[in-house]
Every structure is written in C-alpha cells, then in structure tokens.
Design a protein around this motif. Structure first.
Motif, PDB file in Angstrom:
ATOM      1  N   ALA A  86      20.931  66.545 -89.378  1.00 53.81           N
ATOM      2  CA  ALA A  86      20.237  66.661 -90.668  1.00 53.81           C
ATOM      3  C   ALA A  86      18.727  66.712 -90.484  1.00 53.81           C
ATOM      4  N   VAL A  87      18.184  65.849 -89.645  1.00 52.08           N
ATOM      5  CA  VAL A  87      16.728  65.849 -89.481  1.00 52.08           C
ATOM      6  C   VAL A  87      16.256  67.009 -88.620  1.00 52.08           C
ATOM      7  N   ARG A  88      17.103  67.524 -87.751  1.00 55.44           N
ATOM      8  CA  ARG A  88      16.747  68.745 -87.004  1.00 55.44           C
ATOM      9  C   ARG A  88      16.662  69.925 -87.980  1.00 55.44           C
ATOM     10  N   ARG A  89      17.600  69.992 -88.934  1.00 52.26           N
ATOM     11  CA  ARG A  89      17.553  71.068 -89.942  1.00 52.26           C
ATOM     12  C   ARG A  89      16.296  70.952 -90.791  1.00 52.26           C
ATOM     13  N   ALA A  90      15.793  69.716 -90.957  1.00 53.49           N
ATOM     14  CA  ALA A  90      14.572  69.498 -91.739  1.00 53.49           C
ATOM     15  C   ALA A  90      13.325  69.880 -90.951  1.00 53.49           C
ATOM     16  N   GLY A  91      13.485  70.240 -89.665  1.00 53.97           N
ATOM     17  CA  GLY A  91      12.366  70.747 -88.887  1.00 53.97           C
ATOM     18  C   GLY A  91      11.826  69.823 -87.814  1.00 53.97           C
ATOM     19  N   ASP A  93      11.426  68.059 -84.211  1.00 53.69           N
ATOM     20  CA  ASP A  93      11.761  68.401 -82.837  1.00 53.69           C
ATOM     21  C   ASP A  93      12.834  67.422 -82.345  1.00 53.69           C
ATOM     22  N   LEU A  94      13.497  67.769 -81.262  1.00 49.34           N
ATOM     23  CA  LEU A  94      14.639  66.991 -80.786  1.00 49.34           C
ATOM     24  C   LEU A  94      14.250  65.550 -80.468  1.00 49.34           C
ATOM     25  N   ARG A  95      13.137  65.344 -79.789  1.00 55.74           N
ATOM     26  CA  ARG A  95      12.722  63.985 -79.403  1.00 55.74           C
ATOM     27  C   ARG A  95      12.494  63.104 -80.639  1.00 55.74           C
ATOM     28  N   THR A  96      11.775  63.634 -81.620  1.00 55.51           N
ATOM     29  CA  THR A  96      11.518  62.882 -82.844  1.00 55.51           C
ATOM     30  C   THR A  96      12.814  62.667 -83.613  1.00 55.51           C
ATOM     31  N   ALA A  97      13.668  63.684 -83.649  1.00 56.86           N
ATOM     32  CA  ALA A  97      14.947  63.578 -84.357  1.00 56.86           C
ATOM     33  C   ALA A  97      15.817  62.484 -83.754  1.00 56.86           C
ATOM     34  N   ILE A  98      15.829  62.367 -82.440  1.00 51.75           N
ATOM     35  CA  ILE A  98      16.604  61.308 -81.784  1.00 51.75           C
ATOM     36  C   ILE A  98      16.054  59.944 -82.162  1.00 51.75           C
ATOM     37  N   LYS A  99      14.730  59.809 -82.155  1.00 49.59           N
ATOM     38  CA  LYS A  99      14.113  58.529 -82.541  1.00 49.59           C
ATOM     39  C   LYS A  99      14.457  58.169 -83.984  1.00 49.59           C
ATOM     40  N   ALA A 101      17.101  59.204 -85.738  1.00 47.83           N
ATOM     41  CA  ALA A 101      18.533  58.871 -85.818  1.00 47.83           C
ATOM     42  C   ALA A 101      18.797  57.456 -85.299  1.00 47.83           C
ATOM     43  N   LEU A 102      18.163  57.107 -84.196  1.00 46.32           N
ATOM     44  CA  LEU A 102      18.346  55.753 -83.652  1.00 46.32           C
ATOM     45  C   LEU A 102      17.822  54.698 -84.619  1.00 46.32           C
ATOM     46  N   ALA A 103      16.645  54.953 -85.191  1.00 43.88           N
ATOM     47  CA  ALA A 103      16.053  53.995 -86.135  1.00 43.88           C
ATOM     48  C   ALA A 103      16.866  53.905 -87.419  1.00 43.88           C
ATOM     49  N   ALA A 104      17.399  55.038 -87.861  1.00 46.18           N
ATOM     50  CA  ALA A 104      18.108  55.078 -89.134  1.00 46.18           C
ATOM     51  C   ALA A 104      19.497  54.450 -89.058  1.00 46.18           C
ATOM     52  N   ASP A 105      20.178  54.617 -87.942  1.00 49.98           N
ATOM     53  CA  ASP A 105      21.608  54.322 -87.919  1.00 49.98           C
ATOM     54  C   ASP A 105      22.071  53.180 -87.022  1.00 49.98           C
ATOM     55  N   THR A 106      21.253  52.718 -86.112  1.00 50.47           N
ATOM     56  CA  THR A 106      21.735  51.742 -85.134  1.00 50.47           C
ATOM     57  C   THR A 106      22.302  50.480 -85.776  1.00 50.47           C
ATOM     58  N   VAL A 107      21.554  49.846 -86.655  1.00 49.36           N
ATOM     59  CA  VAL A 107      22.034  48.603 -87.263  1.00 49.36           C
ATOM     60  C   VAL A 107      23.258  48.875 -88.131  1.00 49.36           C
ATOM     61  N   HIS A 165      17.998  53.945 -93.268  1.00 51.20           N
ATOM     62  CA  HIS A 165      17.956  55.308 -93.803  1.00 51.20           C
ATOM     63  C   HIS A 165      16.650  55.624 -94.526  1.00 51.20           C
ATOM     64  N   ALA A 166      15.836  54.622 -94.821  1.00 52.81           N
ATOM     65  CA  ALA A 166      14.509  54.886 -95.389  1.00 52.81           C
ATOM     66  C   ALA A 166      13.678  55.701 -94.412  1.00 52.81           C
ATOM     67  N   VAL A 167      13.924  55.535 -93.118  1.00 52.39           N
ATOM     68  CA  VAL A 167      13.211  56.295 -92.087  1.00 52.39           C
ATOM     69  C   VAL A 167      13.526  57.775 -92.225  1.00 52.39           C
ATOM     70  N   VAL A 168      14.789  58.093 -92.502  1.00 53.10           N
ATOM     71  CA  VAL A 168      15.188  59.494 -92.676  1.00 53.10           C
ATOM     72  C   VAL A 168      14.502  60.101 -93.899  1.00 53.10           C
ATOM     73  N   HIS A 169      14.440  59.339 -94.984  1.00 59.36           N
ATOM     74  CA  HIS A 169      13.843  59.845 -96.216  1.00 59.36           C
ATOM     75  C   HIS A 169      12.352  60.117 -96.066  1.00 59.36           C
ATOM     76  N   ALA A 170      11.701  59.484 -95.124  1.00 61.69           N
ATOM     77  CA  ALA A 170      10.279  59.725 -94.882  1.00 61.69           C
ATOM     78  C   ALA A 170      10.039  61.138 -94.357  1.00 61.69           C
ATOM     79  N   TYR A 171      11.082  61.768 -93.830  1.00 60.08           N
ATOM     80  CA  TYR A 171      10.937  63.115 -93.260  1.00 60.08           C
ATOM     81  C   TYR A 171      11.494  64.208 -94.152  1.00 60.08           C
ATOM     82  N   HIS A 172      11.941  63.871 -95.348  1.00 57.66           N
ATOM     83  CA  HIS A 172      12.459  64.895 -96.267  1.00 57.66           C
ATOM     84  C   HIS A 172      11.390  65.295 -97.242  1.00 57.66           C
TER      85      HIS A 172
END
Length: 172
Positions: A86-91, A93-99, A101-107, A165-172
């Motif tokens: 989802a965040v890759r589709r939002a534009g 880069d892979l490194r930032t997208a991985i960070k 995803a880890l921040a958004a979903d780990t807990v 998931h607030a981290v993900v919303h910061a990139y939308h």
C-alpha cells in the motif's frame, strides 16, 4: 545572502518542517472505527499467513511447534506485505516503505499472534486436529476473532499516540 546560504537555510527549514510534521507531532484522534479498520487490515494479512501456515504444517504432518512457527512467520510476512504494498503504491521508496510497515504493524501483529496462538494452544485437542476436523477450523477462526477484539483497543491506543497505523496515514 548568497545562494548557497539561502539554499542551506531552506534545506534546514524543510528538514525541520518534516521533523515536526511527522506522525508524532499531532497524533490523530483515534476513533473506534479507525482502530477497527486498522485491526481488520492487519487481521487480513495475519489470517492469510496463519491459515496458510497451519494448513501447510498440518498437511505435511509437522509437529505442533514447527507448524506454529511457520504460521507465525507467515502471519508476519503477509501482515507486513499488505502495508508494504500500500505505501509503495503511494510512492514511497522500498527502504522507507519497509520502515513504515515495520512501524505500523509490528505491535499489532505481535499482539494478534500472541492471542491467536495462545488460544489455539489452550483449546484441548486443537493443535492435534486435522484439516478435516471441525475443531481445527473452529479453534483457528475463533482465535482470530478473539485476537481482533483484543487488538482493536491496542491499535486505538497506538493511533491516538501517533504510532501504529497512524504512521501509514502520515504518508497518504
């Protein structure tokens, strides 16, 4: 002021603005529907991985520990991949997208897996049930439902603090 000084000052302003505008500056108001949506998003990836792992491990007649390890590993892989794509589709880069995803979903994934697998382990006979047994599917689906109910308040708390998931919303 020469051009290089102006440019350096502008770069500093942008860095400062990005730091302050990041997901931690103003935590979003965390509503129950927002938390439920984030949890459902996480649950979808987790459930796919969890069910796939349980089905594969059971079909191959692996032991309980190996089956559970595979199910948990696949739950994390699929859980992270939903956010990553989802965040890759939002534009991003892979490194930032991985960070992200880890921040958004780990807990969220960790809580979900702890509850889900804990319940399966505690239901008498569930770990030894075969794919054709109703107990296998009842315990697995029931544990995912309970995991959703327990993880939703966790996600609400995290979103309200600018995490998860607030981290993900910061990139939308």
């Amino acid at each position: 002021m020469d051009h290089s000084t102006h440019h350096a000052g502008h770069a500093h302003d942008l860095a400062t603005d990005q730091h302050h505008a990041g997901p931690h500056r103003h935590a979003p108001k965390a509503s129950w529907p927002m938390a439920a949506k984030a949890t459902l998003h996480c649950l979808t990836g987790c459930a796919i991985g969890e069910i796939l792992g349980m089905v594969v491990g059971t079909a191959l007649m692996w032991g309980n520990v190996a089956t559970m390890v595979l199910a948990i590993a696949l739950a994390f892989v699929f859980g992270y991949s939903f956010t990553l794509f989802a965040v890759r589709r939002a534009g991003l880069d892979l490194r930032t997208a991985i960070k992200v995803a880890l921040a958004a979903d780990t807990v969220s994934i960790a809580v979900m897996e702890l509850i889900d697998n804990g319940i399966i382990a505690l239901v008498p006979g569930a770990m030894d049930a075969q794919l054709s047994d109703g107990l296998f599917w009842t315990a697995l689906l029931g544990s995912l439902a309970v995991a959703f109910l327990v993880t939703t308040p966790v996600n609400k708390w995290m979103i309200g603090r600018g995490r998860g998931h607030a981290v993900v919303h910061a990139y939308h």
